[in-house]
Design an enzyme around this catalytic site. Structure first.
Site, PDB file in Angstrom:
ATOM      1  CG  ASP A   7      -6.300  -6.520  -2.531  1.00  0.00           C
ATOM      2  OD1 ASP A   7      -6.471  -6.853  -1.339  1.00  0.00           O
ATOM      3  OD2 ASP A   7      -5.191  -6.190  -2.994  1.00  0.00           O
ATOM      4  CD  GLU A  74      -6.848  -9.703   1.084  1.00  0.00           C
ATOM      5  OE1 GLU A  74      -6.567 -10.423   0.108  1.00  0.00           O
ATOM      6  OE2 GLU A  74      -6.072  -8.870   1.572  1.00  0.00           O
ATOM      7  CG  ASP A 147      -2.743  -3.513  -5.103  1.00  0.00           C
ATOM      8  OD1 ASP A 147      -2.902  -3.427  -3.879  1.00  0.00           O
ATOM      9  OD2 ASP A 147      -1.738  -3.117  -5.705  1.00  0.00           O
TER      10      ASP A 147
END
Length: 203
Positions: A7, A74, A147
């Protein structure tokens, strides 16, 4: 199949490693377990170059330690906060480079794809995602910060939605990287032959 999911972020870069361990009754046909989860942090008052270096070094450590089959990232979307999205995009670029150096395929999933894969709804909030990740992976406590949970959710998304073609992608990507390296080596040998003194070949 082992996935290292990232992420991306400059202040906090979430990292999660999840692997499939065998068949299960779930529709996905895969049982999963968490291997590792964590966050690479950088101080906001440091120069951007130093912060990116810290993220890159952290990524290298995780890749070397956990030897994933694929890296999931992501996908970065534009936001109103340009400064924030710039940092996210820079961190994502580091992931792509680190994976490419190792000949690893990279998969990119949108936030809505990840949420839908884990919770069944592309509009789920962070608490819902964290709760489902905790339940699916059988964790004793929710992974923190958010996160880290997001990285695990991303890994689950790839295992369930994107792994069908990952092995083919890995083979194709590996062949491409090998071909490029061989091409670079041949080009270097040719350049050496061109620059060698008359009557002497390259050493």
């Amino acid at each position: 199949m082992r996935v290292l999911a990232v992420d991306p972020g400059l202040t906090r870069c979430g990292l999660g490693v999840v692997e499939s361990t065998g068949p299960t009754a779930r529709a996905t046909g895969r049982r999963v377990r968490m291997v590792a989860v964590g966050v690479v942090r950088t101080p906001a008052d440091e120069p951007v170059a130093a912060r990116l270096l810290s993220v890159a070094e952290g990524l290298d450590e995780w890749l070397d330690e956990h030897t994933p089959d694929v890296v999931a990232v992501e996908r970065v979307f534009a936001q109103a906060n340009v400064r924030s999205v710039m940092g996210t995009a820079q961190a994502a670029g580091l992931v792509l480079v680190a994976a490419a150096r190792r000949g690893l395929p990279v998969a990119m999933h949108t936030p809505s794809e990840v949420k839908a894969a884990v919770t069944g709804s592309g509009r789920a909030d962070k608490e819902q995602v964290t709760a489902m990740v905790t339940r699916i992976l059988g964790l004793d406590a929710p992974p923190r910060p958010a996160d880290a949970a997001d990285a695990l959710a991303l890994a689950l998304c790839h295992l369930w939605r994107g792994s069908a073609t990952t092995r083919l992608e890995a083979a194709a990507h590996g062949a491409l990287v090998t071909g490029r390296r061989n091409g670079y080596a041949e080009a270097a040998r040719a350049a050496s032959r061109r620059t060698a003194p008359p009557g002497r070949g390259p050493r």
